[in-house]
Design a protein around this motif. Structure first.
Motif, mmCIF file in Angstrom:
data_model
loop_
_atom_site.group_PDB
_atom_site.id
_atom_site.type_symbol
_atom_site.label_atom_id
_atom_site.label_comp_id
_atom_site.label_asym_id
_atom_site.label_seq_id
_atom_site.Cartn_x
_atom_site.Cartn_y
_atom_site.Cartn_z
ATOM 1 N N TYR A 90 64.262 62.988 59.308
ATOM 2 C CA TYR A 90 65.184 64.080 59.665
ATOM 3 C C TYR A 90 64.963 65.290 58.771
ATOM 4 C CZ TYR A 90 69.571 66.557 60.529
ATOM 5 O OH TYR A 90 70.502 67.511 60.831
ATOM 6 N N ILE A 91 64.655 65.027 57.518
ATOM 7 C CA ILE A 91 64.441 66.118 56.548
ATOM 8 C C ILE A 91 63.037 66.693 56.668
ATOM 9 C CG2 ILE A 91 64.339 66.664 54.082
ATOM 10 C CD1 ILE A 91 66.380 64.372 53.661
ATOM 11 N N ILE A 92 62.055 65.850 56.947
ATOM 12 C CA ILE A 92 60.648 66.244 56.814
ATOM 13 C C ILE A 92 59.986 66.605 58.130
ATOM 14 C CG2 ILE A 92 58.358 65.384 56.167
ATOM 15 C CD1 ILE A 92 59.758 63.657 54.042
ATOM 16 N N LEU A 93 60.172 65.803 59.170
ATOM 17 C CA LEU A 93 59.336 65.891 60.360
ATOM 18 C C LEU A 93 59.721 67.030 61.292
ATOM 19 C CD1 LEU A 93 59.033 62.113 61.337
ATOM 20 C CD2 LEU A 93 57.395 63.492 60.039
ATOM 21 N N ASP A 94 58.752 67.452 62.086
ATOM 22 C CA ASP A 94 59.038 68.396 63.153
ATOM 23 C C ASP A 94 59.737 67.647 64.283
ATOM 24 O OD1 ASP A 94 56.914 67.581 65.313
ATOM 25 O OD2 ASP A 94 55.778 67.747 63.450
ATOM 26 N N PRO A 95 60.452 68.367 65.157
ATOM 27 C CA PRO A 95 61.258 67.694 66.196
ATOM 28 C C PRO A 95 60.481 66.746 67.091
ATOM 29 C CG PRO A 95 61.974 69.959 65.968
ATOM 30 C CD PRO A 95 60.752 69.813 65.103
ATOM 31 N N GLU A 96 59.232 67.060 67.424
ATOM 32 C CA GLU A 96 58.481 66.156 68.298
ATOM 33 C C GLU A 96 58.260 64.808 67.633
ATOM 34 O OE1 GLU A 96 54.464 66.188 71.021
ATOM 35 O OE2 GLU A 96 54.300 66.759 68.927
ATOM 36 N N LEU A 97 57.802 64.831 66.373
ATOM 37 C CA LEU A 97 57.568 63.573 65.674
ATOM 38 C C LEU A 97 58.885 62.870 65.363
ATOM 39 C CD1 LEU A 97 54.646 64.330 63.192
ATOM 40 C CD2 LEU A 97 54.639 62.787 65.140
ATOM 41 N N LEU A 98 59.947 63.643 65.102
ATOM 42 C CA LEU A 98 61.246 63.029 64.845
ATOM 43 C C LEU A 98 61.760 62.315 66.094
ATOM 44 C CD1 LEU A 98 63.585 62.484 62.957
ATOM 45 C CD2 LEU A 98 64.544 64.717 63.570
ATOM 46 N N SER A 99 61.563 62.915 67.264
ATOM 47 C CA SER A 99 61.965 62.259 68.510
ATOM 48 C C SER A 99 61.178 60.971 68.711
ATOM 49 C CB SER A 99 61.751 63.200 69.699
ATOM 50 O OG SER A 99 62.591 64.324 69.611
ATOM 51 N N LYS A 302 50.967 62.304 53.759
ATOM 52 C CA LYS A 302 49.932 63.033 54.506
ATOM 53 C C LYS A 302 50.531 64.179 55.303
ATOM 54 C CE LYS A 302 46.960 58.957 55.032
ATOM 55 N NZ LYS A 302 46.424 57.957 55.995
ATOM 56 N N TYR A 303 51.723 63.979 55.836
ATOM 57 C CA TYR A 303 52.361 65.034 56.621
ATOM 58 C C TYR A 303 52.650 66.258 55.749
ATOM 59 C CZ TYR A 303 55.602 67.312 59.838
ATOM 60 O OH TYR A 303 56.213 68.216 60.668
ATOM 61 N N LEU A 304 53.118 66.008 54.530
ATOM 62 C CA LEU A 304 53.496 67.122 53.656
ATOM 63 C C LEU A 304 52.306 67.742 52.932
ATOM 64 C CD1 LEU A 304 56.739 65.644 52.059
ATOM 65 C CD2 LEU A 304 56.603 67.519 53.712
ATOM 66 N N LEU A 305 51.356 66.912 52.528
ATOM 67 C CA LEU A 305 50.277 67.389 51.660
ATOM 68 C C LEU A 305 48.934 67.529 52.363
ATOM 69 C CD1 LEU A 305 51.071 65.154 48.552
ATOM 70 C CD2 LEU A 305 51.824 67.508 48.976
ATOM 71 N N GLY A 306 48.817 67.023 53.595
ATOM 72 C CA GLY A 306 47.518 67.032 54.260
ATOM 73 C C GLY A 306 46.666 65.904 53.710
ATOM 74 N N ALA A 307 45.379 66.158 53.514
ATOM 75 C CA ALA A 307 44.483 65.139 52.953
ATOM 76 C C ALA A 307 44.955 64.777 51.547
ATOM 77 C CB ALA A 307 43.051 65.663 52.923
ATOM 78 N N LEU A 308 45.124 63.481 51.298
ATOM 79 C CA LEU A 308 45.648 63.025 50.013
ATOM 80 C C LEU A 308 44.520 62.844 49.000
ATOM 81 C CD1 LEU A 308 48.201 60.316 51.224
ATOM 82 C CD2 LEU A 308 48.696 62.660 50.494
ATOM 83 N N SER A 309 44.733 63.351 47.803
ATOM 84 C CA SER A 309 43.782 63.134 46.717
ATOM 85 C C SER A 309 43.928 61.710 46.189
ATOM 86 C CB SER A 309 44.046 64.133 45.583
ATOM 87 O OG SER A 309 45.334 63.900 45.026
ATOM 88 N N ILE A 310 42.977 61.293 45.367
ATOM 89 C CA ILE A 310 43.048 59.962 44.775
ATOM 90 C C ILE A 310 44.326 59.817 43.961
ATOM 91 C CG2 ILE A 310 41.992 58.367 43.147
ATOM 92 C CD1 ILE A 310 40.453 58.534 45.694
#
Length: 671
Positions: A90-99, A302-310
Motif C-alpha cells: 500500500y505504501i510502496i507499489l503503484d496501483p496496478e501492482l497493488l491491485s 528491486k521495486y524501489l532500487l532497481g538492480a540490486l547491488s551485492i
C-alpha cells in the motif's frame, strides 16, 4: 516406524533447502536453488505421514486434530507476513501492482495461490517476478495436499488396508508421469499445480510408510546419506532457469532428499550428524519464516532500487534473518504451543484470518482497480502503466467515425505495437471524417505464412489461421488502404537484451520468424522469410488495388518498465535519479533497424508506402527522451504509451491519414 522422535538432521536439511532458495532468488549463486522447494515437499510429505500413521496405529487420529496442527503450524506466520506485505505494498507499489497483490492475497487466503499465479501469464500481465506473494504458490500446494491426503489415507486404509502402500505408489507414479509429460506440454500448469507436484510430497509419504522396514546396514546407510545430500546440492549448483522443471529433472533433488531421510531412519549417519549441528538446526527452525519473508523483501527492494547491488542483497538477506527470528519467536512458537487450544479455536482463527486478509485485500483492490479513485495527475501516470488497449483487441474494433452505412476507409493491421497506436489514429480519423477498423493480434507478425519456431504449435496454428482470415477479410471488405504497424525489427533480429527471460523460455530467437521447417533460426534466415512472405502479401494486395502504409518500428528504449519507473521517480524521488530519461541516439536507431529499413525500402512502390517515424523522434537531431515532467512516453522497452504516440507520432499518423482521405475513390464513393 520411529515413534515420533525428533529428527534434528531434517531441520538441517530444511536449512540447506531454504538457503538455496534465498540465494537463488537473490541471484547470489545456486542457479538451481529453487529445488529447495521440492526438498520441502519431500520433508512435509514424510513428517505428516509419520504423524498420521502413528496416530492411526494408536487409535488417536482425527481429522480435526490433524488440521488443527496444520493451522497452528502454517497460518499464524503466513497470515502475519501476508498482511505486512499488503501494508508495505500500500505504501510502496503503484496501483496496478497493488491491485494484483490484493488478488494474490485473496487467492492465498483461499489456499489457491498456485492456481492464481498459474493463470497470470497473459501478454501484458505484471511479471511474476514483481509479485510479492509469488512464493505462496508452494504453500498452497502443501495446504491443498494437507486437506486431501488424510482423507485419501483414511479411505484407503478402510477399504484397501493391505494394498495402501502399493496404491499410494501407483498414485505417485501417475503424478510423476503427468509431470514428465506436462513440463513440455503445459509447463506453467506443471510447475504450479498439485497434480504434477503430488509425487514429490508422496515420495516423503512412502519413506514414512516404509520406515520400519528400512533395515540398511551402516555400510549402506553412510554412502546413501552422503549421496542424498550430494544430489540435492548438485541440483542447486548445476540446474538453472533453463532446466525443464519439474519433470525428470526433479528426480535428483526429490530422490536425494528421500534417500537422505531414509538413510537416517532408525539411527543417524555421519552426514546426518553434520546437518544436526546447532547452526544448521537453528536455520532449519527459522526456515519457514525465512521462506515467508525473503521474497517480499527482495521484490520491494528491486521495486524501489532497481538492480540490486551485492551489498543491497546481503542487507536484505540479513534483514530476512532478523524478521524470521522475530516471527519465529513471537508468532510461530507461541501459536504452536499455547495461543490456540483445540480445533474450535483453530478453525475460528483460520476463518478470521482468511476473512481479514480477504476483506483488506478486496477493499484495496476496489479502491485502486479504477483510475477514477485517483487524483487527475496520478490517473495519467497510472494509465500509462496499466492501459493495455483492450478496446482495440476485440474483433473488428472500430476506429474513426461510427457510421455503419459507410464503407471502411482504412484498416490498421498489426501486433501489440499497433494496439498502442490505435487511440491516436482513432482520434485523428474522427477529425478527418474517416472510418477504420483495427485488426490487432498480440505477439503475432501480421503477415500470413510466417510463424515463430520458438513458440508453441498451438500459438502458431492459431495465428496462422487468424492471419489468413484477416487477409481475406481485408480483400473482401473492398478497402483500399491498410496501415501496418508491428515490431518488425524483432522478427529479424530477435529480442533485446533487456527482454530476455530464460526462465520463461524467452530468449533472443523467441520472436524470430520462419516460413519453412527446414531452416536454422538466424537473423539472415528470418530476414529472408519475412521478405518472401511480405512480398507475396504486398503483391496480392496490389492485385486488388490495396495500398499498404507500413510504419517502421519505433526506437526501442535502453531500459525496461519505463512507465513504472517514472511512477517511482515521482513517488520516491529521493530513491531514484532521472538518468534513465535518455533514450537511444539517432545513430543507434538507424543501426538497429538497418535490415528492416533495407528490406521494406527495396519493396517500396506504388502499393507500398514506407512511413519513417525517425524525424518525429529525433527532430533536428535532438536526443530522444523517455518522459517529460508529467508522464512517460514509453510503457516498457518498446511499446509507446498514448502520451508517447501523441508526442512522437501524431504528425506522422496525421500525414498518413490525410493522404488516405484525399484518395479519389474515398469521398466521391461515399457522396
Amino acid at each position: 516406524m520411529n515413534k515420533g522422535s525428533y529428527r534434528p538432521e531434517i531441520d538441517g536439511l530444511r536449512a540447506l533447502s531454504v538457503v538455496g532458495v534465498m540465494l537463488y532468488h537473490a541471484d547470489l549463486g545456486f542457479s538451481g536453488g529453487y529445488v529447495g522447494v521440492d526438498v520441502f515437499f519431500v520433508i512435509s510429505g514424510f513428517l505428516i505421514t509419520r504423524i498420521i500413521y502413528r496416530e492411526i496405529n494408536q487409535g488417536t487420529f482425527t481429522l480435526s486434530n490433524f488440521w488443527t496442527r496444520r493451522i497452528k503450524r502454517i497460518l499464524p506466520a503466513s497470515s502475519f507476513v501476508t498482511l505486512a506485505t499488503i501494508l508495505a505494498g500500500y505504501i510502496i507499489l503503484d496501483p496496478e501492482l497493488l491491485s494484483s497483490l490484493s488478488l494474490s492475497a485473496i487467492a492465498y487466503a483461499l489456499f489457491l495461490a498456485n492456481v492464481y499465479f498459474y493463470r497470470q501469464d497473459s501478454y501484458f500481465a505484471p511479471a511474476l517476478e514483481s509479485q510479492p506473494l509469488l512464493h505462496t504458490w508452494s504453500l498452497s500446494v502443501e495446504e491443498q495436499f494437507y486437506v486431501g491426503f488424510p482423507l485419501l489415507i483414511l479411505l484407503l486404509i478402510r477399504f484397501f488396508k493391505q494394498s495402501t502402500p502399493r496404491l499410494l505408489l501407483i498414485i505417485a507414479i501417475l503424478s510423476f508421469v503427468i509431470s514428465v509429460v506436462g513440463v513440455y506440454a503445459k509447463p506453467a500448469a506443471t510447475f504450479f499445480l498439485l497434480p504434477t507436484r503430488a509425487w514429490e510430497l508422496m515420495a516423503g509419504c512412502l519413506i514414512a510408510i516404509s520406515a520400519d522396514r528400512i533395515q540398511w546396514k551402516k555400510s549402506t546407510r553412510e554412502p546413501l546419506s552422503a549421496l542424498g545430500i550430494l544430489l540435492v546440492v548438485a541440483s542447486m549448483l548445476f540446474y538453472s532457469s533453463q532446466t525443464p522443471f519439474p519433470g525428470l529433472a526433479a528426480i535428483f533433488p526429490v530422490g536425494g532428499a528421500a534417500i537422505f531421510i531414509a538413510a537416517n531412519c532408525g539411527s543417524g549417519t555421519q552426514m546426518g550428524r553434520v546437518l544436526s549441528l546447532r547452526p544448521f538446526v537453528f536455520i532449519g527452525l527459522l526456515s519457514y519464516s525465512l521462506y515467508l519473508w525473503h521474497w517480499p523483501l527482495l521484490v520491494y527492494g528491486k521495486y524501489l532500487l532497481g538492480a540490486l547491488s551485492i551489498s543491497a542483497k546481503l542487507s536484505i538477506i540479513s534483514l530476512t534473518f532478523i524478521l524470521a527470528y522475530l516471527s519465529w519467536k513471537f508468532i510461530e512458537a507461541p501459536f504452536r504451543r499455547k495461543w490456540i487450544n483445540g480445533p474450535k479455536w483453530a478453525f475460528c482463527f483460520a476463518i478470521a484470518t482468511a476473512l481479514l486478509t480477504t476483506g483488506i485485500s478486496l477493499s484495496l483492490w476496489n479502491q485502486f482497480r479504477s483510475l477514477e479513485n485517483l487524483d487527475s495527475e496520478l490517473q495519467k501516470i497510472v494509465h500509462d502503466i496499466s492501459w493495455n488497449g483492450i478496446e482495440y483487441q476485440k474483433e473488428d474494433a472500430k476506429l474513426g467515425v461510427q457510421d455503419d452505412e459507410r464503407p471502411v476507409d482504412f484498416i490498421v493491421w498489426g501486433d501489440s505495437h499497433a494496439m498502442f497506436h490505435c487511440q491516436q489514429i482513432d482520434e485523428l480519423a474522427r477529425k478527418l471524417d474517416l472510418k477504420g477498423l483495427a485488426y490487432v493480434n498480440l505477439g503475432s507478425v501480421p503477415v500470413p505464412n510466417l510463424w515463430k519456431p520458438d513458440r508453441s504449435d498451438a500459438f502458431n496454428d492459431q495465428n496462422q489461421k487468424r492471419n489468413l482470415e484477416r487477409k481475406q477479410q481485408i480483400i473482401d471488405s473492398g478497402v483500399k488502404d491498410v496501415i501496418m504497424i508491428a515490431r518488425w525489427d524483432s522478427y529479424i533480429n530477435g529480442y533485446l537484451e533487456t527482454e530476455i527471460d530464460e526462465s520463461k523460455g524467452r530468449y533472443k530467437t523467441y520472436s524470430m520468424v520462419a516460413d519453412s521447417d527446414s531452416r536454422e533460426l538466424t537473423s539472415s534466415e528470418s530476414y529472408a522469410a519475412l521478405q518472401r512472405q511480405f512480398s507475396r502479401l504486398s503483391e496480392e494486395f496490389a492485385g486488388h488495388g490495396i495500398r499498404i502504409w507500413l510504419l517502421l518500428q519505433v526506437p526501442h528504449a535502453p531500459h525496461t518498465d519505463i512507465a513504472r519507473k517514472f511512477y517511482r521517480l515521482e513517488r520516491f524521488p529521493w530513491l531514484m535519479s532521472a538518468d534513465f530519461n535518455e533514450g537511444i541516439s539517432r545513430e543507434d536507431y538507424e543501426q538497429t533497424r538497418q535490415k528492416t529499413f533495407e528490406l521494406f525500402s527495396n519493396l517500396q512502390g506504388d502499393h507500398l508506402m514506407v512511413v519513417d517515424p525517425i524525424d518525429g523522434f529525433f527532430p533536428d537531431d535532438q536526443p530522444m527522451t523517455l518522459f517529460d515532467e508529467e508522464r512517460a512516453f514509453y510503457r516498457d522497452e518498446d511499446h509507446l504509451t498514448e502520451h508517447g504516440v501523441s508526442r512522437y507520432l501524431k504528425t506522422t499518423h496525421e500525414e498518413t491519414l490525410k493522404a488516405i482521405a484525399v484518395q479519389p475513390n474515398k469521398k466521391q464513393e461515399t457522396n
